[in-house]
Design a protein around this motif. Structure first.
Motif, PDB file in Angstrom:
ATOM      1  N   GLY A  52      13.575   0.219  -7.365  1.00  0.00           N
ATOM      2  CA  GLY A  52      14.229  -0.607  -8.362  1.00  0.00           C
ATOM      3  C   GLY A  52      13.938  -0.126  -9.778  1.00  0.00           C
ATOM      4  N   LEU A  53      14.991   0.108 -10.551  1.00  0.00           N
ATOM      5  CA  LEU A  53      14.844   0.522 -11.943  1.00  0.00           C
ATOM      6  C   LEU A  53      14.659  -0.697 -12.836  1.00  0.00           C
ATOM      7  CD1 LEU A  53      17.586   3.275 -12.369  1.00  0.00           C
ATOM      8  CD2 LEU A  53      15.212   3.530 -11.656  1.00  0.00           C
ATOM      9  N   ASP A  54      13.766  -0.570 -13.803  1.00  0.00           N
ATOM     10  CA  ASP A  54      13.649  -1.600 -14.821  1.00  0.00           C
ATOM     11  C   ASP A  54      14.873  -1.492 -15.726  1.00  0.00           C
ATOM     12  OD1 ASP A  54      12.885  -2.637 -17.597  1.00  0.00           O
ATOM     13  OD2 ASP A  54      11.147  -3.271 -16.420  1.00  0.00           O
ATOM     14  N   PRO A  55      15.587  -2.589 -15.992  1.00  0.00           N
ATOM     15  CA  PRO A  55      16.812  -2.484 -16.795  1.00  0.00           C
ATOM     16  C   PRO A  55      16.578  -1.966 -18.201  1.00  0.00           C
ATOM     17  CG  PRO A  55      16.194  -4.794 -16.435  1.00  0.00           C
ATOM     18  CD  PRO A  55      15.345  -3.968 -15.538  1.00  0.00           C
TER      19      PRO A  55
ATOM     20  N   PRO B  98      19.739  -0.200  -9.467  1.00  0.00           N
ATOM     21  CA  PRO B  98      21.096   0.051  -8.993  1.00  0.00           C
ATOM     22  C   PRO B  98      21.412   1.532  -8.917  1.00  0.00           C
ATOM     23  CG  PRO B  98      21.121  -0.491 -11.326  1.00  0.00           C
ATOM     24  CD  PRO B  98      19.700  -0.673 -10.876  1.00  0.00           C
ATOM     25  N   THR B  99      22.516   1.856  -8.237  1.00  0.00           N
ATOM     26  CA  THR B  99      22.948   3.241  -8.121  1.00  0.00           C
ATOM     27  C   THR B  99      24.459   3.289  -7.974  1.00  0.00           C
ATOM     28  OG1 THR B  99      22.503   5.356  -7.012  1.00  0.00           O
ATOM     29  CG2 THR B  99      22.778   3.420  -5.599  1.00  0.00           C
ATOM     30  N   TYR B 100      25.001   4.485  -7.861  1.00  0.00           N
ATOM     31  CA  TYR B 100      26.440   4.695  -7.760  1.00  0.00           C
ATOM     32  C   TYR B 100      26.960   4.129  -6.438  1.00  0.00           C
ATOM     33  CZ  TYR B 100      30.856   7.339  -7.715  1.00  0.00           C
ATOM     34  OH  TYR B 100      32.175   7.708  -7.661  1.00  0.00           O
ATOM     35  N   PRO B 101      27.905   3.189  -6.458  1.00  0.00           N
ATOM     36  CA  PRO B 101      28.310   2.517  -5.217  1.00  0.00           C
ATOM     37  C   PRO B 101      28.945   3.437  -4.188  1.00  0.00           C
ATOM     38  CG  PRO B 101      29.732   1.865  -7.047  1.00  0.00           C
ATOM     39  CD  PRO B 101      28.576   2.617  -7.640  1.00  0.00           C
ATOM     40  N   ASN B 102      29.673   4.471  -4.633  1.00  0.00           N
ATOM     41  CA  ASN B 102      30.288   5.359  -3.653  1.00  0.00           C
ATOM     42  C   ASN B 102      29.266   6.255  -2.961  1.00  0.00           C
ATOM     43  OD1 ASN B 102      32.757   4.225  -4.204  1.00  0.00           O
ATOM     44  ND2 ASN B 102      33.329   5.769  -5.712  1.00  0.00           N
TER      45      ASN B 102
ATOM     46  N   ALA C  32      16.092 -10.658  -7.113  1.00  0.00           N
ATOM     47  CA  ALA C  32      17.478 -10.805  -7.547  1.00  0.00           C
ATOM     48  C   ALA C  32      17.933  -9.621  -8.385  1.00  0.00           C
ATOM     49  CB  ALA C  32      17.645 -12.103  -8.351  1.00  0.00           C
ATOM     50  N   ASP C  33      17.008  -9.018  -9.158  1.00  0.00           N
ATOM     51  CA  ASP C  33      17.340  -7.865  -9.986  1.00  0.00           C
ATOM     52  C   ASP C  33      17.205  -6.551  -9.239  1.00  0.00           C
ATOM     53  OD1 ASP C  33      17.705  -9.664 -11.960  1.00  0.00           O
ATOM     54  OD2 ASP C  33      15.911  -9.152 -13.112  1.00  0.00           O
ATOM     55  N   SER C  34      16.778  -6.608  -7.983  1.00  0.00           N
ATOM     56  CA  SER C  34      16.579  -5.427  -7.134  1.00  0.00           C
ATOM     57  C   SER C  34      15.437  -4.540  -7.634  1.00  0.00           C
ATOM     58  CB  SER C  34      17.871  -4.598  -7.030  1.00  0.00           C
ATOM     59  OG  SER C  34      17.844  -3.744  -5.909  1.00  0.00           O
TER      60      SER C  34
ATOM     61  N   PHE D  25      26.488  -2.267  -7.128  1.00  0.00           N
ATOM     62  CA  PHE D  25      25.637  -1.116  -7.406  1.00  0.00           C
ATOM     63  C   PHE D  25      24.296  -1.195  -6.686  1.00  0.00           C
ATOM     64  CE2 PHE D  25      28.653  -1.657 -10.774  1.00  0.00           C
ATOM     65  CZ  PHE D  25      29.118  -0.374 -11.011  1.00  0.00           C
ATOM     66  N   GLY D  26      24.184  -2.114  -5.732  1.00  0.00           N
ATOM     67  CA  GLY D  26      22.930  -2.250  -5.006  1.00  0.00           C
ATOM     68  C   GLY D  26      23.161  -2.670  -3.577  1.00  0.00           C
TER      69      GLY D  26
END
Length: 484
Positions: free
Chosen positions: A224-227, A204-208, A41-43, A434-435
């Motif tokens: 996946g990045l750790d928040p 997550p990353t930049y949506p565009n 769920a957190d990617s 963002f994912g």
């Protein structure tokens, strides 16, 4: 394009899964399955990842194989795992694989809306004077056709000097001026990513950026990045070695949206791994000018490049103004010429007048950027204070730079919260934007580019609708807005 995770790696990601909320009320297998679902769920655990064999994971966690087998069975029953004899088990989502889209333009600007979907600041006060001075410079160029596919020589030289000052020797011939950082990325993708090519991005990353990759029909895999801590070096480098992507798009300076800063050691190892796998690294430096609190900056990724594997892109949108559509690519001189030839089929060149304005602004970089940093520090602290007071159950890792906070919510409510906030005049960028695949519902990006009073008021409105969210039904999405 399937990656795999070893037992020890998955055990590290799971952390203290025994102590998760509600653990004492649940069987071991159910708690383990729930922890894996949380990673999905957190990617942090990408879809399509092959999980370790039951025996291997049991040994890594110090539990019985029966418990792991029951957890895998539970994940299969809920649609979070697919298994095939002889092929192993890999992660899925119950609703299937789908790619998130970018933001879309609304037809009209709503002056009463507090727009926290766009992570960009208003123009600096120096812009008007720079524009007037640029107009005085313009006659020098009026005798030509005005097409400069690689950019004006004086602007290319100014950008090259900026790289040299950061420790990356650069000539003007290594710079291509573009109409914003987004076009810089698009041109690199057009040249380097044929349809179906494998590409690695952060999540997550930049949506565009995701939208641009989807337009190229790339096969996207994620790290996946750790928040709270950012990149996991072992998993990131492992993903490069396993998938051998044609291209990897990364944001090492104050990553959008998490705000993390990649350490120097990982930057060096990343370049080495990219050379070994034949991967082109596209390094987005949009936020490199915005360290806050006097934080020291690690060397640019390009410092470690000895084999022309690194293509750096950047621009003036974040430190200066998004309405000044000036971006650039730093790469080898031959690659710049190939990009310029490709660019002619897109828009010929960037406007001469805007490039002259950029030259004037870059000449005042120290003054303008210092003022921008001080402004952002004040606004970031105001936003953090408002969140601490009004939404203390949210968790925020305060970034040392950039323009965004990545807030972990108190439940998987990001999209619902964004819909509710729209009703009270706040536009949010929910986590799934963002994912990939509809994950990241426990997160929302909060830029601190607006005035401090507006940020505080926005948090007040968000807190009000959050407290009503569980009791109130909400309408469907209205007109979509831009996410930048």
């Amino acid at each position: 394009m399937t990656t795999s995770v070893r037992g020890g790696q998955l055990a590290r990601l799971l952390g203290q899964w025994h102590s998760l909320p509600g653990r004492h009320k649940r069987p071991d297998y159910d708690a383990l399955a729930g922890a894996v679902r949380g990673l999905l769920a957190d990617s942090r655990l990408p879809l399509g990842t092959r999980l370790p064999a039951e025996r291997e994971l049991a040994e890594s966690l110090g539990i019985s194989r029966t418990t792991v087998s029951a957890a895998y069975r539970s994940l299969r029953e809920t649609g979070h795992l697919t298994s095939r004899r002889g092929a192993g088990s890999w992660t899925t989502l119950p609703t299937g694989h789908r790619v998130g889209s970018s933001g879309l333009w609304a037809p009209d600007d709503d002056v009463d809306m507090i727009d926290m979907g766009v992570a960009a600041s208003a123009a600096p006060v120096e812009l008007v004077a720079a524009a007037r001075a640029a107009a005085d410079d313009l006659p020098r160029y009026l005798g030509s056709a005005g097409y400069h596919p690689t950019g004006l020589a004086e602007l290319r030289a100014a950008v090259a000097e900026g790289y040299a000052a950061r420790g990356v020797p650069t000539s003007a011939e290594q710079i291509l001026i573009t109409s914003g950082t987004q076009q810089a990325l698009d041109l690199v993708l057009r040249l380097s990513v044929p349809a179906g090519a494998p590409v690695l991005v952060e999540s997550p990353t930049y949506p565009n950026a995701l939208a641009a990759l989807s337009a190229r029909r790339a096969r996207i895999s994620t790290h996946g990045l750790d928040p709270r801590t950012g990149w996991d070096a072992e998993l990131l480098l492992g993903a490069l070695r396993q998938t051998r992507p044609r291209l990897a798009y990364l944001i090492p300076e104050f990553q959008n949206p998490t705000g993390h800063l990649m350490p120097a050691g990982l930057r060096e190892r990343l370049v080495g791994a990219a050379h070994a796998t034949g991967t082109e690294l596209v390094i987005d430096e949009s936020f490199v000018d915005l360290p806050l609190d006097g934080a020291p900056m690690p060397p640019p990724v390009a410092v470690f490049d000895r084999h022309s594997r690194v293509v750096s892109i950047g621009g003036m949108s974040k430190a200066y103004w998004g309405g000044l559509r000036i971006g650039w690519v730093r790469a080898s001189a031959p690659l710049v010429q190939r990009l310029a030839a490709l660019r002619v089929g897109v828009d010929m060149s960037s406007p001469v007048l805007e490039q002259l304005v950029a030259v004037r602004l870059l000449a005042q970089e120290q003054t303008i950027v210092a003022a921008r940093r001080a402004q952002l520090e004040f606004r970031r602290d105001a936003l953090v204070a408002a969140l601490t007071e009004l939404l203390p159950e949210w968790r925020v890792c305060v970034p040392g730079g950039g323009v965004t906070l990545w807030a972990e919510l108190d439940g998987p409510i990001s999209s619902a919260l964004a819909r509710a906030a729209e009703d009270v005049g706040v536009r949010l960028a929910p986590g799934p934007r963002f994912g990939l695949d509809g994950t990241l519902e426990r997160f929302v990006r909060l830029p601190f580019t607006l005035a401090a009073d507006d940020l505080t008021e926005a948090v007040r409105r968000i807190a009000a609708v959050r407290h009503d969210l569980d009791r109130t039904s909400r309408p469907a999405w209205g007109t979509p807005a831009v996410i930048a």
